[in-house]
Design an enzyme around this catalytic site. Sequence first.
Site, mmCIF file in Angstrom:
data_model
loop_
_atom_site.group_PDB
_atom_site.id
_atom_site.type_symbol
_atom_site.label_atom_id
_atom_site.label_comp_id
_atom_site.label_asym_id
_atom_site.label_seq_id
_atom_site.Cartn_x
_atom_site.Cartn_y
_atom_site.Cartn_z
ATOM 1 N N LYS A 17 -40.074 -31.925 -72.647
ATOM 2 C CA LYS A 17 -38.679 -32.162 -72.248
ATOM 3 C C LYS A 17 -37.839 -30.894 -72.440
ATOM 4 O O LYS A 17 -37.103 -30.492 -71.549
ATOM 5 C CB LYS A 17 -38.065 -33.306 -73.081
ATOM 6 C CG LYS A 17 -38.779 -34.632 -72.962
ATOM 7 C CD LYS A 17 -38.117 -35.715 -73.805
ATOM 8 C CE LYS A 17 -38.166 -35.483 -75.288
ATOM 9 N NZ LYS A 17 -39.527 -35.489 -75.882
ATOM 10 N N ARG A 91 -32.403 -42.284 -76.467
ATOM 11 C CA ARG A 91 -33.777 -42.666 -76.785
ATOM 12 C C ARG A 91 -33.889 -44.029 -77.456
ATOM 13 O O ARG A 91 -34.928 -44.364 -78.016
ATOM 14 C CB ARG A 91 -34.511 -41.582 -77.539
ATOM 15 C CG ARG A 91 -34.137 -41.312 -78.940
ATOM 16 C CD ARG A 91 -35.168 -40.384 -79.566
ATOM 17 N NE ARG A 91 -34.884 -38.999 -79.320
ATOM 18 C CZ ARG A 91 -35.748 -38.009 -79.522
ATOM 19 N NH1 ARG A 91 -36.953 -38.256 -79.944
ATOM 20 N NH2 ARG A 91 -35.394 -36.775 -79.317
ATOM 21 N N ARG A 130 -47.349 -25.736 -80.956
ATOM 22 C CA ARG A 130 -45.962 -25.296 -80.677
ATOM 23 C C ARG A 130 -45.462 -24.339 -81.769
ATOM 24 O O ARG A 130 -45.693 -24.561 -82.955
ATOM 25 C CB ARG A 130 -45.031 -26.504 -80.611
ATOM 26 C CG ARG A 130 -43.567 -26.069 -80.522
ATOM 27 C CD ARG A 130 -42.625 -27.135 -80.106
ATOM 28 N NE ARG A 130 -42.657 -28.320 -80.931
ATOM 29 C CZ ARG A 130 -42.007 -29.437 -80.626
ATOM 30 N NH1 ARG A 130 -41.286 -29.495 -79.530
ATOM 31 N NH2 ARG A 130 -42.093 -30.480 -81.419
ATOM 32 N N ARG A 163 -42.476 -26.245 -86.425
ATOM 33 C CA ARG A 163 -41.429 -27.200 -86.802
ATOM 34 C C ARG A 163 -41.949 -28.117 -87.904
ATOM 35 O O ARG A 163 -43.112 -28.528 -87.861
ATOM 36 C CB ARG A 163 -41.034 -28.033 -85.578
ATOM 37 C CG ARG A 163 -39.604 -27.784 -85.136
ATOM 38 C CD ARG A 163 -39.300 -28.354 -83.804
ATOM 39 N NE ARG A 163 -39.373 -29.806 -83.755
ATOM 40 C CZ ARG A 163 -39.029 -30.531 -82.694
ATOM 41 N NH1 ARG A 163 -38.587 -29.933 -81.615
ATOM 42 N NH2 ARG A 163 -39.131 -31.841 -82.701
ATOM 43 N N ARG A 174 -43.987 -40.127 -85.179
ATOM 44 C CA ARG A 174 -43.045 -39.939 -84.059
ATOM 45 C C ARG A 174 -43.545 -40.649 -82.811
ATOM 46 O O ARG A 174 -42.762 -41.243 -82.069
ATOM 47 C CB ARG A 174 -42.838 -38.442 -83.788
ATOM 48 C CG ARG A 174 -41.985 -37.777 -84.855
ATOM 49 C CD ARG A 174 -42.122 -36.261 -84.831
ATOM 50 N NE ARG A 174 -41.686 -35.672 -83.593
ATOM 51 C CZ ARG A 174 -42.087 -34.470 -83.162
ATOM 52 N NH1 ARG A 174 -42.940 -33.755 -83.870
ATOM 53 N NH2 ARG A 174 -41.636 -34.010 -82.025
HETATM 54 P P1 AP5 Z 1 -41.466 -29.133 -75.808
HETATM 55 O O1 AP5 Z 1 -40.790 -28.705 -74.551
HETATM 56 O O2 AP5 Z 1 -40.960 -28.608 -77.101
HETATM 57 O O3 AP5 Z 1 -41.627 -30.719 -75.817
HETATM 58 P P2 AP5 Z 1 -40.551 -31.865 -76.106
HETATM 59 O O4 AP5 Z 1 -40.845 -33.004 -75.223
HETATM 60 O O5 AP5 Z 1 -39.171 -31.284 -76.061
HETATM 61 O O6 AP5 Z 1 -41.005 -32.230 -77.559
HETATM 62 P P3 AP5 Z 1 -40.158 -32.527 -78.872
HETATM 63 O O7 AP5 Z 1 -41.145 -32.600 -79.988
HETATM 64 O O8 AP5 Z 1 -39.047 -31.510 -79.041
HETATM 65 O O9 AP5 Z 1 -39.561 -33.875 -78.547
HETATM 66 P P4 AP5 Z 1 -38.985 -34.871 -79.546
HETATM 67 O O10 AP5 Z 1 -38.270 -35.787 -78.637
HETATM 68 O O11 AP5 Z 1 -39.972 -35.471 -80.454
HETATM 69 O O12 AP5 Z 1 -38.100 -33.928 -80.501
HETATM 70 P P5 AP5 Z 1 -36.529 -33.654 -80.611
HETATM 71 O O13 AP5 Z 1 -36.341 -32.259 -81.012
HETATM 72 O O14 AP5 Z 1 -35.824 -34.183 -79.412
HETATM 73 O O15 AP5 Z 1 -43.022 -28.740 -75.634
HETATM 74 C C1 AP5 Z 1 -43.968 -28.999 -76.660
HETATM 75 C C2 AP5 Z 1 -45.022 -27.863 -76.654
HETATM 76 O O16 AP5 Z 1 -45.735 -27.896 -75.418
HETATM 77 C C3 AP5 Z 1 -44.425 -26.466 -76.762
HETATM 78 O O17 AP5 Z 1 -45.292 -25.662 -77.514
HETATM 79 C C4 AP5 Z 1 -44.364 -25.968 -75.305
HETATM 80 O O18 AP5 Z 1 -44.482 -24.557 -75.232
HETATM 81 C C5 AP5 Z 1 -45.575 -26.665 -74.698
HETATM 82 N N1 AP5 Z 1 -45.358 -27.046 -73.295
HETATM 83 C C6 AP5 Z 1 -44.256 -27.652 -72.786
HETATM 84 N N2 AP5 Z 1 -44.407 -27.891 -71.476
HETATM 85 C C7 AP5 Z 1 -45.645 -27.443 -71.162
HETATM 86 C C8 AP5 Z 1 -46.393 -27.420 -69.955
HETATM 87 N N3 AP5 Z 1 -45.870 -27.916 -68.799
HETATM 88 N N4 AP5 Z 1 -47.653 -26.918 -69.975
HETATM 89 C C9 AP5 Z 1 -48.161 -26.429 -71.139
HETATM 90 N N5 AP5 Z 1 -47.508 -26.418 -72.315
HETATM 91 C C10 AP5 Z 1 -46.250 -26.914 -72.318
HETATM 92 O O19 AP5 Z 1 -36.156 -34.631 -81.792
HETATM 93 C C11 AP5 Z 1 -36.605 -34.373 -83.108
HETATM 94 C C12 AP5 Z 1 -36.107 -35.460 -84.034
HETATM 95 O O20 AP5 Z 1 -34.663 -35.482 -84.008
HETATM 96 C C13 AP5 Z 1 -36.510 -36.896 -83.673
HETATM 97 O O21 AP5 Z 1 -37.788 -37.213 -84.180
HETATM 98 C C14 AP5 Z 1 -35.387 -37.694 -84.342
HETATM 99 O O22 AP5 Z 1 -35.591 -37.760 -85.722
HETATM 100 C C15 AP5 Z 1 -34.164 -36.825 -84.100
HETATM 101 N N6 AP5 Z 1 -33.492 -37.162 -82.831
HETATM 102 C C16 AP5 Z 1 -33.347 -36.362 -81.752
HETATM 103 N N7 AP5 Z 1 -32.678 -37.004 -80.775
HETATM 104 C C17 AP5 Z 1 -32.403 -38.243 -81.248
HETATM 105 C C18 AP5 Z 1 -31.746 -39.357 -80.700
HETATM 106 N N8 AP5 Z 1 -31.236 -39.337 -79.464
HETATM 107 N N9 AP5 Z 1 -31.646 -40.470 -81.471
HETATM 108 C C19 AP5 Z 1 -32.143 -40.514 -82.716
HETATM 109 N N10 AP5 Z 1 -32.787 -39.481 -83.298
HETATM 110 C C20 AP5 Z 1 -32.907 -38.344 -82.574
#
Ligand code: AP5
Length: 222
Positions: A17, A91, A130, A163, A174
């Site tokens: 994402k 989410r 990552r 991370r 997660r």
């Molecule tokens: P990346 O782009 O980082 O993936 P992502 O889907 O953004 O993964 P996240 O782990 O960031 O998502 P998340 O929703 O768990 O975390 P968030 O920070 O939002 O890509 C992942 C890896 O793959 C990277 O190494 C990248 O280089 C590689 N990659 C990407 N695309 C690729 C491709 N096409 N081909 C090859 N490789 C690729 O949330 C973290 C925490 O915050 C949550 O657990 C929760 O505690 C809290 N939080 C955040 N938002 C909320 C909310 N709305 N409500 C409640 N809690 C929340």
Amino acid sequence: MKNGRVIVLLGPPGAGKGTAAARVAGRLGYEHVSSGDMLRSAARAGTGAGLRARRLMNRGRLVPDELVGAIIREYLEKFPGDGVVLDGFPRTEAQAEMLDRMRGAGIASLAGVFLLKVPEEVLVERLSGRRVCKQCGAVFHVCALPPREPGKCDACGGDLIRRADDEPATVRERLEVYRRQTAPLIDGYRTSGRLWEVKADDPPERVVERITNRLGRAGNRE
Ligand code: AP5
């Protein structure tokens, strides 16, 4: 932002994402808005809410809806640009209702809701490889999207780190939280015909193309 365009990217942890959101935003001249990045920056600032959020995030749990919803609403209300790509919000079903209220209040209009689909074994592999820049937050992968110099950010030269919530046990939690709390929200968007599903286990540029082509064909959905 007044009736600014909002593109929502949904998908499990590691679906890409953040990677896709940054590129889609860049192409359209929009802002990439990541709820996870906002919470991590609140945690670094050491506010009470930020520290509470960090404890939950490090355990793989969601932060309370009211806290995330307030941060996103305040940001969108003040944002001066034309559109944003939302990564990580909504989410839960409660957060989707909050976004609907922001639309009702004329803050945002929904241009598209995309679900990034990636097989689970690829998610785990992506998260274990990552690396993120400690300074500017840019995201890399040790094999798929490596930095030019190992351990250093291409954009700012900052150190790359893993991370805290990418440890295997936290990743499992997660993924489970995603199935329990986010899947129902996705079903809701699907049932109401507002969801576009995108195959996302291809290189980022292909994924971005699928999203922007779809947006181009549809125009503004509201
Ligand atoms: P990346 O782009 O980082 O993936 P992502 O889907 O953004 O993964 P996240 O782990 O960031 O998502 P998340 O929703 O768990 O975390 P968030 O920070 O939002 O890509 C992942 C890896 O793959 C990277 O190494 C990248 O280089 C590689 N990659 C990407 N695309 C690729 C491709 N096409 N081909 C090859 N490789 C690729 O949330 C973290 C925490 O915050 C949550 O657990 C929760 O505690 C809290 N939080 C955040 N938002 C909320 C909310 N709305 N409500 C409640 N809690 C929340």
